[in-house]
Design a protein around this motif. Structure first.
Motif, PDB file in Angstrom:
ATOM      1  N   UNK A  33      40.448  56.301  30.366  1.00 20.34           N
ATOM      2  CA  UNK A  33      40.379  56.939  29.047  1.00 20.34           C
ATOM      3  C   UNK A  33      40.349  55.905  27.923  1.00 20.34           C
ATOM      4  N   UNK A  34      40.852  54.708  28.197  1.00 16.14           N
ATOM      5  CA  UNK A  34      40.870  53.641  27.187  1.00 16.14           C
ATOM      6  C   UNK A  34      39.674  52.706  27.343  1.00 16.14           C
ATOM      7  N   UNK A  35      38.740  53.060  28.213  1.00 18.71           N
ATOM      8  CA  UNK A  35      37.549  52.255  28.377  1.00 18.71           C
ATOM      9  C   UNK A  35      37.494  51.444  29.657  1.00 18.71           C
ATOM     10  N   UNK A  36      38.572  51.479  30.446  1.00 12.89           N
ATOM     11  CA  UNK A  36      38.585  50.757  31.712  1.00 12.89           C
ATOM     12  C   UNK A  36      38.661  49.251  31.531  1.00 12.89           C
ATOM     13  N   UNK A  37      38.282  48.546  32.566  1.00  8.34           N
ATOM     14  CA  UNK A  37      38.343  47.090  32.536  1.00  8.34           C
ATOM     15  C   UNK A  37      39.746  46.594  32.818  1.00  8.34           C
ATOM     16  N   UNK A  38      39.966  45.331  32.568  1.00  7.32           N
ATOM     17  CA  UNK A  38      41.247  44.689  32.856  1.00  7.32           C
ATOM     18  C   UNK A  38      41.671  43.801  31.698  1.00  7.32           C
ATOM     19  N   UNK A  39      42.983  43.745  31.486  1.00  5.03           N
ATOM     20  CA  UNK A  39      43.558  42.727  30.626  1.00  5.03           C
ATOM     21  C   UNK A  39      43.872  41.554  31.526  1.00  5.03           C
ATOM     22  N   UNK A  40      43.496  40.355  31.123  1.00  2.00           N
ATOM     23  CA  UNK A  40      43.793  39.142  31.872  1.00  2.00           C
ATOM     24  C   UNK A  40      44.783  38.317  31.070  1.00  2.00           C
ATOM     25  N   UNK A  41      45.836  37.907  31.722  1.00  2.00           N
ATOM     26  CA  UNK A  41      46.821  37.098  31.026  1.00  2.00           C
ATOM     27  C   UNK A  41      47.750  36.406  31.985  1.00  2.00           C
ATOM     28  N   UNK A  42      48.767  35.773  31.414  1.00  4.99           N
ATOM     29  CA  UNK A  42      49.757  35.035  32.190  1.00  4.99           C
ATOM     30  C   UNK A  42      51.120  35.688  32.018  1.00  4.99           C
ATOM     31  N   UNK A  43      51.894  35.644  33.088  1.00  2.00           N
ATOM     32  CA  UNK A  43      53.233  36.211  33.059  1.00  2.00           C
ATOM     33  C   UNK A  43      54.272  35.108  32.910  1.00  2.00           C
ATOM     34  N   UNK A  44      55.239  35.395  32.074  1.00  2.00           N
ATOM     35  CA  UNK A  44      56.400  34.530  31.886  1.00  2.00           C
ATOM     36  C   UNK A  44      57.611  35.443  31.823  1.00  2.00           C
ATOM     37  N   UNK A  45      58.803  34.873  31.803  1.00  2.00           N
ATOM     38  CA  UNK A  45      60.001  35.704  31.690  1.00  2.00           C
ATOM     39  C   UNK A  45      59.923  36.555  30.429  1.00  2.00           C
ATOM     40  N   UNK A  47      57.642  38.355  29.083  1.00  2.00           N
ATOM     41  CA  UNK A  47      56.433  38.447  28.264  1.00  2.00           C
ATOM     42  C   UNK A  47      55.175  38.349  29.122  1.00  2.00           C
ATOM     43  N   UNK A  48      54.139  39.056  28.694  1.00  2.00           N
ATOM     44  CA  UNK A  48      52.799  38.947  29.271  1.00  2.00           C
ATOM     45  C   UNK A  48      51.898  38.457  28.149  1.00  2.00           C
ATOM     46  N   UNK A  49      51.330  37.276  28.304  1.00  2.00           N
ATOM     47  CA  UNK A  49      50.489  36.690  27.254  1.00  2.00           C
ATOM     48  C   UNK A  49      49.023  36.907  27.610  1.00  2.00           C
ATOM     49  N   UNK A  50      48.346  37.716  26.804  1.00  2.00           N
ATOM     50  CA  UNK A  50      46.939  38.013  27.036  1.00  2.00           C
ATOM     51  C   UNK A  50      46.103  36.768  26.735  1.00  2.00           C
ATOM     52  N   UNK A  51      45.216  36.424  27.665  1.00  2.00           N
ATOM     53  CA  UNK A  51      44.398  35.210  27.542  1.00  2.00           C
ATOM     54  C   UNK A  51      43.139  35.436  26.714  1.00  2.00           C
ATOM     55  N   UNK A  52      42.475  36.552  26.955  1.00  2.00           N
ATOM     56  CA  UNK A  52      41.207  36.833  26.281  1.00  2.00           C
ATOM     57  C   UNK A  52      41.410  37.943  25.258  1.00  2.00           C
ATOM     58  N   UNK A  53      40.679  37.921  24.164  1.00  3.23           N
ATOM     59  CA  UNK A  53      40.910  38.882  23.085  1.00  3.23           C
ATOM     60  C   UNK A  53      40.366  40.289  23.338  1.00  3.23           C
ATOM     61  N   UNK A  54      39.793  40.503  24.517  1.00  2.00           N
ATOM     62  CA  UNK A  54      39.231  41.824  24.821  1.00  2.00           C
ATOM     63  C   UNK A  54      39.359  42.085  26.315  1.00  2.00           C
ATOM     64  N   UNK A  55      39.319  43.342  26.704  1.00  2.00           N
ATOM     65  CA  UNK A  55      39.331  43.648  28.136  1.00  2.00           C
ATOM     66  C   UNK A  55      38.060  43.117  28.805  1.00  2.00           C
ATOM     67  N   UNK A  56      38.179  42.756  30.077  1.00  2.00           N
ATOM     68  CA  UNK A  56      37.047  42.208  30.818  1.00  2.00           C
ATOM     69  C   UNK A  56      36.896  42.950  32.142  1.00  2.00           C
ATOM     70  N   UNK A  57      35.717  42.812  32.739  1.00  2.00           N
ATOM     71  CA  UNK A  57      35.550  43.312  34.102  1.00  2.00           C
ATOM     72  C   UNK A  57      36.271  42.342  35.030  1.00  2.00           C
ATOM     73  N   UNK A  58      36.576  42.790  36.227  1.00  2.00           N
ATOM     74  CA  UNK A  58      37.231  41.916  37.189  1.00  2.00           C
ATOM     75  C   UNK A  58      36.353  40.705  37.491  1.00  2.00           C
ATOM     76  N   UNK A  59      35.071  40.931  37.624  1.00  2.00           N
ATOM     77  CA  UNK A  59      34.131  39.835  37.896  1.00  2.00           C
ATOM     78  C   UNK A  59      34.149  38.798  36.772  1.00  2.00           C
ATOM     79  N   UNK A  60      34.073  39.279  35.538  1.00  2.00           N
ATOM     80  CA  UNK A  60      34.070  38.376  34.392  1.00  2.00           C
ATOM     81  C   UNK A  60      35.364  37.568  34.323  1.00  2.00           C
ATOM     82  N   UNK A  61      36.483  38.217  34.601  1.00  2.00           N
ATOM     83  CA  UNK A  61      37.761  37.528  34.577  1.00  2.00           C
ATOM     84  C   UNK A  61      37.882  36.467  35.664  1.00  2.00           C
ATOM     85  N   UNK A  62      37.398  36.771  36.860  1.00  2.00           N
ATOM     86  CA  UNK A  62      37.447  35.805  37.962  1.00  2.00           C
ATOM     87  C   UNK A  62      36.547  34.616  37.654  1.00  2.00           C
TER      88      UNK A  62
END
Length: 74
Positions: A33-45, A47-62
């Motif tokens: 409903x929100x457009x699908x795709x994935x948020x890509x980021x890094x996990x820390x204690x 917090x989740x820090x988003x790496x890219x400013x927009x959602x990406x496909x799994x392929x694009x993120x890899x």
């Protein structure tokens, strides 16, 4: 849920991240409903820090992660 032989984990809709490695890469699947795709980021204690400013496909993120790995090896 996670991919063991790679440097990232994938969390699909309706699931949660069971464990994390500080600084580890994670893909969180967005609702359709929100457009699908994935948020890509890094996990820390705490917090989740988003790496890219927009959602990406799994392929694009890899591909992005592979490029980072290639650049750091050069």
């Amino acid at each position: 849920m996670g991919v063991s032989d790679t440097n990232y984990q994938i969390v699909y809709r309706g699931h949660h991240l069971e464990y994390f490695h500080p600084g580890g890469w994670v893909f969180f699947q967005r609702p359709k409903e929100a457009g699908g795709g994935f948020w890509l980021g890094r996990t820390y204690d705490f917090v989740f820090m988003i790496e890219l400013p927009r959602p990406v496909s799994l392929r694009e993120g890899i591909l992005y992660l592979q490029q980072l790995k290639y650049e750091s090896a050069s």
